[in-house]
Design an enzyme around this catalytic site. Structure first.
Site, PDB file in Angstrom:
ATOM      1  CB  THR A 163      -5.661   4.682   9.569  1.00  0.00           C
ATOM      2  OG1 THR A 163      -5.501   3.680   8.565  1.00  0.00           O
ATOM      3  CG2 THR A 163      -5.702   4.026  10.942  1.00  0.00           C
ATOM      4  CB  THR A 164      -9.460   1.741   7.474  1.00  0.00           C
ATOM      5  OG1 THR A 164      -9.294   2.460   6.253  1.00  0.00           O
ATOM      6  CG2 THR A 164     -10.756   0.961   7.415  1.00  0.00           C
ATOM      7  NE  ARG A 173      -7.903  11.398   5.694  1.00  0.00           N
ATOM      8  CZ  ARG A 173      -8.445  11.015   6.856  1.00  0.00           C
ATOM      9  NH1 ARG A 173      -7.749  10.254   7.687  1.00  0.00           N
ATOM     10  NH2 ARG A 173      -9.658  11.385   7.179  1.00  0.00           N
ATOM     11  CG  HIS A 174      -3.785   8.941   1.758  1.00  0.00           C
ATOM     12  ND1 HIS A 174      -4.571   8.218   0.891  1.00  0.00           N
ATOM     13  CD2 HIS A 174      -4.115   8.497   3.010  1.00  0.00           C
ATOM     14  CE1 HIS A 174      -5.324   7.380   1.574  1.00  0.00           C
ATOM     15  NE2 HIS A 174      -5.089   7.534   2.869  1.00  0.00           N
ATOM     16  NE  ARG A 209      -9.526   8.658   4.418  1.00  0.00           N
ATOM     17  CZ  ARG A 209      -9.851   7.914   5.480  1.00  0.00           C
ATOM     18  NH1 ARG A 209      -9.207   6.783   5.734  1.00  0.00           N
ATOM     19  NH2 ARG A 209     -10.810   8.298   6.296  1.00  0.00           N
ATOM     20  CG  HIS A 238      -8.357   4.157   1.021  1.00  0.00           C
ATOM     21  ND1 HIS A 238      -8.558   4.066   2.376  1.00  0.00           N
ATOM     22  CD2 HIS A 238      -9.543   4.555   0.502  1.00  0.00           C
ATOM     23  CE1 HIS A 238      -9.812   4.388   2.668  1.00  0.00           C
ATOM     24  NE2 HIS A 238     -10.431   4.708   1.536  1.00  0.00           N
ATOM     25  CD  GLU A 285      -7.079  -6.292   2.996  1.00  0.00           C
ATOM     26  OE1 GLU A 285      -6.198  -5.680   3.649  1.00  0.00           O
ATOM     27  OE2 GLU A 285      -7.353  -6.035   1.804  1.00  0.00           O
ATOM     28  N   GLY A 319       1.187  -1.508   4.282  1.00  0.00           N
ATOM     29  CA  GLY A 319       1.580  -0.209   3.755  1.00  0.00           C
ATOM     30  C   GLY A 319       2.307   0.669   4.749  1.00  0.00           C
ATOM     31  CG  HIS A 320       1.574   3.588   8.667  1.00  0.00           C
ATOM     32  ND1 HIS A 320       2.233   3.369   9.858  1.00  0.00           N
ATOM     33  CD2 HIS A 320       1.448   4.938   8.544  1.00  0.00           C
ATOM     34  CE1 HIS A 320       2.491   4.533  10.431  1.00  0.00           C
ATOM     35  NE2 HIS A 320       2.035   5.496   9.664  1.00  0.00           N
ATOM     36  NE  ARG A 323       7.590  21.812   2.581  1.00  0.00           N
ATOM     37  CZ  ARG A 323       8.919  21.890   2.628  1.00  0.00           C
ATOM     38  NH1 ARG A 323       9.604  21.041   3.378  1.00  0.00           N
ATOM     39  NH2 ARG A 323       9.555  22.801   1.952  1.00  0.00           N
ATOM     40  CD  GLU A 357      -7.285  -0.504   1.002  1.00  0.00           C
ATOM     41  OE1 GLU A 357      -6.925  -1.586   1.500  1.00  0.00           O
ATOM     42  OE2 GLU A 357      -7.113   0.600   1.549  1.00  0.00           O
ATOM     43  CG  ASP A 395      -3.224   4.548   0.827  1.00  0.00           C
ATOM     44  OD1 ASP A 395      -3.256   4.442  -0.415  1.00  0.00           O
ATOM     45  OD2 ASP A 395      -4.087   4.063   1.573  1.00  0.00           O
ATOM     46  CG  HIS A 396       0.444   6.229   4.946  1.00  0.00           C
ATOM     47  ND1 HIS A 396      -0.446   7.217   5.303  1.00  0.00           N
ATOM     48  CD2 HIS A 396      -0.177   5.054   5.242  1.00  0.00           C
ATOM     49  CE1 HIS A 396      -1.534   6.678   5.820  1.00  0.00           C
ATOM     50  NE2 HIS A 396      -1.398   5.358   5.785  1.00  0.00           N
ATOM     51  CG  ASN A 442      -1.900   1.109   1.261  1.00  0.00           C
ATOM     52  OD1 ASN A 442      -1.564   2.251   1.006  1.00  0.00           O
ATOM     53  ND2 ASN A 442      -3.142   0.787   1.588  1.00  0.00           N
ATOM     54  CG  HIS A 499      -5.481  -1.836   9.562  1.00  0.00           C
ATOM     55  ND1 HIS A 499      -5.718  -0.797   8.685  1.00  0.00           N
ATOM     56  CD2 HIS A 499      -5.437  -1.272  10.796  1.00  0.00           C
ATOM     57  CE1 HIS A 499      -5.843   0.332   9.348  1.00  0.00           C
ATOM     58  NE2 HIS A 499      -5.667   0.074  10.630  1.00  0.00           N
ATOM     59  N   GLY A 500      -1.904  -2.795   9.878  1.00  0.00           N
ATOM     60  CA  GLY A 500      -1.007  -2.698  11.018  1.00  0.00           C
ATOM     61  C   GLY A 500       0.081  -3.748  11.092  1.00  0.00           C
TER      62      GLY A 500
END
Length: 249
Positions: free
Chosen positions: A105-106, A54-55, A50, A48, A156, A221-222, A23, A75, A14-15, A12, A199-200
């Site tokens: 986050t989700t 936001r990302h 959103r 994802h 998932e 991802g994160h 920035r 996503e 996203d981040h 993922n 997730h996580g």
């Protein structure tokens, strides 16, 4: 008997976009991250889009559809806007996730059982254009049964509570969440659903989940984006891939 195919890794990105957007510029580029992830052994890319953007941005999704040589897992929330975007791009996979603007986050799995009729009608056009539809849910029998009834091909399982318990040192909850994920992976597989999880997940928590023979894909991802600050994105992904393969062997 569960399918013994190689466990796939979806990265993922996203981040990467979160850092870029902090920035308001163009760097770092999520598409560059996606290309590096492909080269490092990712089997797919997850992004994802959103509602609040936001990302990941609409332009990111367009770019990913153009440059990727591995499948895109798109996503999205179950909204008309996101359905229209998915129908236009026709990504390999669409994962329906819950979304609240105020969350960081989700936070949990989708409530499928309560919205069964609505979601069945929502995902039908996506399936009709060839998208594999996945539903992001808690390891809960009622939600899994509902996902199966509405015609999702994939679920998932949300691993957040399992990972949070480990991070907090609550090993009793950690063990309980792991047992639930194991049981529900087998239950979903027996219904004919393809099982993914995410997730996580970190280096410390990935192997027990990767060892479940019913799980065919992990989306991470994160942690990988954070770890890439210290060791680089390609080495971070390579190490995750090694741990997954070790757990599966």
């Amino acid at each position: 008997m569960a399918n013994q195919e190689k466990l796939r890794l979806g990265v993922n990105i996203d981040h990467v976009a979160t850092v870029r957007n902090a920035r308001g510029g163009v760097y770092p580029d999520p598409l560059r991250a996606a290309r590096i992830a492909q080269e490092a052994g990712a089997d797919g890319i997850t992004a994802h889009l959103r509602e609040d953007r936001r990302h990941i941005s609409d332009a990111d999704i367009e770019g990913l559809m153009e440059v990727l040589t591995v499948p895109l897992n798109f996503e999205m929330a179950a909204t008309e806007e996101m359905q229209a975007i998915a129908l236009r791009h026709k990504p390999h996979a669409v994962c329906i996730v819950p979304e609240k603007r105020e969350e960081r986050t989700t936070e949990g799995g989708l409530e499928v059982a309560r919205e069964e009729n609505k979601l069945a009608h929502f995902i039908a056009p996506l399936r009709d254009v060839g998208c594999r539809v996945s539903i992001f849910i808690a390891a809960d029998k009622r939600q899994i049964e509902a996902a199966h009834r509405i015609g999702a091909q994939v679920i998932e399982l949300h691993t957040g509570a399992y990972c949070d318990a480990f991070a907090e040192g609550d090993m009793e909850t950690h063990a309980r969440e792991l047992a639930s994920l194991r049981e529900m992976s087998a239950f979903a597989h027996d219904l004919g659903l393809e099982v993914h999880a995410g997730h996580g997940l970190t280096y410390d928590t990935v192997q027990p989940i990767a060892a479940f023979p019913q799980v065919m894909e992990l989306n991470i991802g994160h942690f990988l984006i954070g770890e890439s600050i210290f060791r680089g994105l390609e080495p971070a992904i390579t190490e995750m891939r090694r741990l997954m393969d070790e757990a599966r062997s």
